[in-house]
Design a protein around this motif. Structure first.
Motif, PDB file in Angstrom:
ATOM      1  N   UNK A   1      31.858 -15.450  13.687  1.00 45.67           N
ATOM      2  CA  UNK A   1      32.034 -14.957  15.293  1.00 45.67           C
ATOM      3  C   UNK A   1      32.130 -16.468  15.576  1.00 45.67           C
ATOM      4  N   UNK A   2      32.001 -17.668  15.260  1.00 54.15           N
ATOM      5  CA  UNK A   2      32.503 -18.665  15.546  1.00 54.15           C
ATOM      6  C   UNK A   2      33.728 -18.549  15.745  1.00 54.15           C
ATOM      7  N   UNK A   3      34.443 -19.169  17.510  1.00 58.43           N
ATOM      8  CA  UNK A   3      35.721 -19.175  17.954  1.00 58.43           C
ATOM      9  C   UNK A   3      35.538 -19.950  19.355  1.00 58.43           C
ATOM     10  N   UNK A   4      36.812 -19.595  19.610  1.00 60.12           N
ATOM     11  CA  UNK A   4      37.282 -19.853  21.005  1.00 60.12           C
ATOM     12  C   UNK A   4      37.564 -18.311  22.175  1.00 60.12           C
ATOM     13  N   UNK A   5      36.244 -18.684  22.660  1.00 57.24           N
ATOM     14  CA  UNK A   5      36.302 -17.110  23.550  1.00 57.24           C
ATOM     15  C   UNK A   5      37.559 -16.724  24.863  1.00 57.24           C
TER      16      UNK A   5
END
Length: 124
Positions: free
Chosen positions: A90-94
């Motif tokens: 789920x690691x990401x820029x949201x």
């Protein structure tokens, strides 16, 4: 026109939770369908969740269904993404985004306004 500002990102261990918020400017927030997307380096921006103008209808990507919840408060011009049981993937820029179109959509190209993004990092 609407301006969007995300907040709430950070570093969390796998299995943990975070709640992202997106604050919208303008008096017409309730006229927009809202969505959350995410992006990792080298990959296309991908759909995460969307919510109808009233908040009565939601839709999720399969990868987050049952773990994430999108909601909105039209009186406060806010949209939220509650993220539970987080995984390293789920690691990401949201990013939150606003769609003024006639039909609900999960297509990046159909969203008219975007925030600057907030980083979410999930450690294993």
């Amino acid at each position: 026109q609407v301006q969007l500002v995300e907040s709430g990102g950070g570093l969390v261990q796998a299995g943990g939770s975070l709640r992202l918020s997106c604050a919208a400017s303008g008096r017409t927030f309730g006229n927009y369908r809202m969505g959350w997307f995410r992006q990792t380096p080298g990959k296309d921006r991908e759909f995460v969740a969307r919510i109808s103008r009233s908040g009565g209808s939601t839709y999720y990507a399969d990868s987050v269904k049952g773990r994430f919840t999108i909601s909105r408060d039209n009186a406060k011009n806010l949209v939220y993404l509650q993220m539970n049981s987080l995984k390293p993937e789920d690691t990401a820029v949201y990013y939150c985004a606003a769609n003024a179109g006639a039909l609900p959509t999960i297509s990046v190209d159909r969203y008219d306004y975007w925030g600057q993004g907030t980083q979410v990092t999930v450690s294993s």
